[in-house]
Design an enzyme around this catalytic site. Structure first.
Site, short mmCIF file in Angstrom:
data_model
loop_
_atom_site.label_atom_id
_atom_site.label_comp_id
_atom_site.label_asym_id
_atom_site.label_seq_id
_atom_site.Cartn_x
_atom_site.Cartn_y
_atom_site.Cartn_z
N GLY A 11 55.99 31.45 -5.03
CA GLY A 11 57.41 31.39 -5.39
C GLY A 11 57.72 32.29 -6.57
N ARG A 72 53.76 34.51 0.74
CA ARG A 72 52.58 33.66 0.90
C ARG A 72 51.74 34.24 2.02
NH1 ARG A 72 53.96 29.40 -2.33
NH2 ARG A 72 56.18 28.93 -2.48
N ASP A 103 49.32 27.80 -8.84
CA ASP A 103 47.98 27.33 -8.49
C ASP A 103 47.48 27.88 -7.16
OD1 ASP A 103 49.72 25.85 -6.94
OD2 ASP A 103 48.90 23.91 -7.48
N THR A 126 55.54 30.35 -12.64
CA THR A 126 56.09 29.29 -11.81
C THR A 126 57.10 28.51 -12.62
OG1 THR A 126 55.61 27.17 -10.71
CG2 THR A 126 54.05 27.88 -12.39
N ASP A 128 57.83 25.48 -12.31
CA ASP A 128 57.48 24.06 -12.39
C ASP A 128 56.76 23.66 -13.68
OD1 ASP A 128 58.57 23.34 -9.91
OD2 ASP A 128 56.77 23.98 -8.85
N ASP A 130 53.67 23.44 -14.29
CA ASP A 130 52.67 22.43 -13.93
C ASP A 130 51.23 22.93 -14.01
OD1 ASP A 130 52.91 24.22 -11.85
OD2 ASP A 130 52.95 22.70 -10.27
N ARG A 172 58.43 19.47 -6.69
CA ARG A 172 57.79 18.71 -5.62
C ARG A 172 56.68 17.83 -6.16
NH1 ARG A 172 56.49 22.75 -2.80
NH2 ARG A 172 54.28 22.86 -3.33
#
Length: 323
Positions: A11, A72, A103, A126, A128, A130, A172
């Site tokens: 992403g 991807r 990741d 990213t 996120d 995370d 997510r």
């Protein structure tokens, strides 16, 4: 090391262009030829690789998205695909790789490095936030501010009509965007994947708001919450509280776009340069990150396999400030 290449994968996130710029110019500064790979690992397999100069990255630091495009790659998950990718690097004499992504990107890079010994250093791109091994990821701050601006706008109309709004943000598996945008936007409740918030908890919190004479409320829901996204949560609450006006807003991919904030531009520049200098200093299969405002390097396998927990103080703050 005389030649390195950079790609973006997975992403997109605001600040990736600033990171590409830092990689290219950092390499050139150190006397290394720099190459760009388009469309992530797919482009690496197909040989969509071209030499870049300093002017190739002019006027991109302020742009969202990625000039190298992203995709991807299922083929890169296979040994045959990685063999093709290695051949493309070998035939051009490219000795090191900088990968910008999350990741999934680092998982592929770690396997590739183990199989073929290609030095790879990653930069965490990213929204996120995370990834273990860095306090912040490239794009997170911009995504939070984008969501916050939307929450502020929705708050105005919620107040005007005495409505309860359920606002869904991306996340997510991670609630970082929800927590920071929710606290910044004064949300009455924030629902994230890392903690369990039942529908009864939501109803109780909204009821407390009524007791404090609140006429409108904002509930921020991370898309990966165990009760579902904002649509599902709102439907479950409406079954129990059918005397209120409920609305749902799903912010979606607007959080991934837009001009990066100053924080993301600076972070991306630091991490892009750190990735290049890490390669030149012998780093292998590692991610460049920032912890306590200092550059650190963490092995891919640790970044991938170690979870990055939410700060419990942030969750506690939500409960206290929502009364």
């Amino acid at each position: 090391m005389k030649k390195i290449a950079v790609l973006t994968s997975g992403g997109d996130s605001p600040g990736m262009n600033a990171c590409i710029r830092a990689v290219i110019r950092g390499a050139i500064y150190h006397g290394v030829e720099a190459y760009g790979i388009k469309y992530g690992y797919n482009g690496l397999i197909e040989g969509d690789i071209y030499k870049m100069k300093s002017y190739s990255v002019s006027n991109i630091i302020q742009r969202g998205g990625t000039i190298l495009k992203s995709a991807r790659s299922n083929e890169f998950r296979t040994p045959e695909g990685r063999k093709k990718a290695f051949y493309q690097l070998q035939r051009r004499g490219i000795e090191g790789l900088v990968v910008i992504g999350g990741d999934g990107t680092f998982t592929g890079a770690n396997i590739f490095c183990q199989e073929y010994g290609v030095p790879v250093v990653g930069a965490p791109g990213t929204i996120d936030n995370d990834l273990y091994g860095t306090d912040f990821t490239i794009g997170f701050d911009t995504a939070v501010n984008t969501a916050l601006n939307a929450i502020d706008n929705i708050r105005d109309t919620a107040n005007s009509h005495d409505r309860i709004f359920f606002i869904e943000v991306m996340g997510r598996d991670s609630g970082y965007i929800a927590i920071e945008s929710g606290i910044g936007g004064g949300a009455e409740l924030i629902m994230v994947p890392e903690t369990s918030t039942s529908i009864e908890d939501v109803i109780h919190t909204l009821g407390q708001g009524r007791n404090h004479e609140k006429t409108s409320s904002i509930v921020v829901v991370a898309e990966g919450d165990e009760e579902g996204g904002a649509i599902e949560v709102a439907a479950k609450v409406k079954e129990r509280l059918n005397d209120k006006d409920f609305k749902v807003s799903i912010l979606g991919h607007i959080q991934r776009g837009g001009a990066p904030t100053a924080m993301d531009r600076i972070l991306a520049s630091r991490l892009g340069l750190a990735a290049v200098e890490g390669l030149l200093n012998g780093k292998r299969s590692m991610m460049a990150g920032v912890i306590n405002n200092r550059i650190v390097y963490t092995e891919f396998k640790e970044c991938i396999n170690t979870s990055k927990p939410l700060e419990q103080d942030m969750l506690r703050m939500v409960k206290i400030l929502s009364i």
